[in-house]
Design a protein around this motif. Structure first.
Motif, short mmCIF file in Angstrom:
data_model
loop_
_atom_site.label_atom_id
_atom_site.label_comp_id
_atom_site.label_asym_id
_atom_site.label_seq_id
_atom_site.Cartn_x
_atom_site.Cartn_y
_atom_site.Cartn_z
N PHE A 207 73.16 17.35 46.77
CA PHE A 207 73.45 18.78 46.86
C PHE A 207 74.02 19.29 45.53
O PHE A 207 73.60 20.32 45.02
CB PHE A 207 74.43 19.05 48.01
N LEU A 208 74.98 18.56 44.97
CA LEU A 208 75.57 18.96 43.70
C LEU A 208 74.56 18.90 42.55
O LEU A 208 74.57 19.75 41.66
CB LEU A 208 76.79 18.08 43.38
N ILE A 209 73.67 17.92 42.60
CA ILE A 209 72.61 17.83 41.58
C ILE A 209 71.69 19.05 41.66
O ILE A 209 71.36 19.65 40.64
CB ILE A 209 71.82 16.51 41.73
N GLN A 210 71.29 19.44 42.87
CA GLN A 210 70.37 20.58 42.96
C GLN A 210 71.05 21.88 42.58
O GLN A 210 70.43 22.75 41.99
CB GLN A 210 69.66 20.63 44.32
N ILE A 211 72.34 22.02 42.84
CA ILE A 211 73.06 23.21 42.40
C ILE A 211 73.12 23.25 40.87
O ILE A 211 72.93 24.31 40.25
CB ILE A 211 74.49 23.24 43.00
N THR A 212 73.36 22.10 40.27
CA THR A 212 73.39 22.00 38.81
C THR A 212 72.02 22.31 38.21
O THR A 212 71.93 23.02 37.20
CB THR A 212 73.87 20.60 38.37
N ILE B 131 65.87 19.69 46.13
CA ILE B 131 66.05 20.46 47.38
C ILE B 131 65.42 19.71 48.54
O ILE B 131 66.01 19.62 49.63
CB ILE B 131 65.47 21.88 47.25
N LEU B 132 64.23 19.16 48.31
CA LEU B 132 63.59 18.36 49.38
C LEU B 132 64.48 17.19 49.80
O LEU B 132 64.66 16.93 50.99
CB LEU B 132 62.24 17.83 48.93
N LEU B 133 65.04 16.49 48.82
CA LEU B 133 65.94 15.38 49.14
C LEU B 133 67.19 15.86 49.87
O LEU B 133 67.68 15.19 50.78
CB LEU B 133 66.32 14.63 47.86
#
Length: 85
Positions: A12-17, A46-48
């Motif tokens: 989640f934090l990776i996709q926000i970044t 996002i899929l992950l």
């Protein structure tokens, strides 16, 4: 499990970044091609996130689908801007 929750929070934090990075690369660096790479990674992240959240809270997972659709639309626009330039 705790490991799954840790993975879900991390992705989640990776996709926000990646989302913030896309804006910076596209708008500040004026690099549609670079932004295409970022948005492809964002789509996968996002899929992950959707898959990871499914194991924890199915409602949260389902609520991410409109976000995935929006990013898909943005990716098409990004692709066309890169193609036309």
């Amino acid at each position: 499990s705790t490991d799954w929750m840790t993975f879900a929070v991390a992705i989640f934090l990776i996709q926000i970044t990646l989302n913030a990075t896309w804006s910076w690369v596209f708008f500040s660096l004026h690099s549609p091609r670079g932004a295409l790479l970022i948005i492809a990674l964002l789509f996968l992240a996002i899929l992950l996130t959707i898959v990871a959240f499914w194991e924890i809270d199915r409602t949260a997972s389902i609520l991410l689908w409109p976000y995935l659709l929006w990013v898909s639309f943005a990716a098409i626009l990004n692709w066309e801007i890169d193609r036309l330039n």
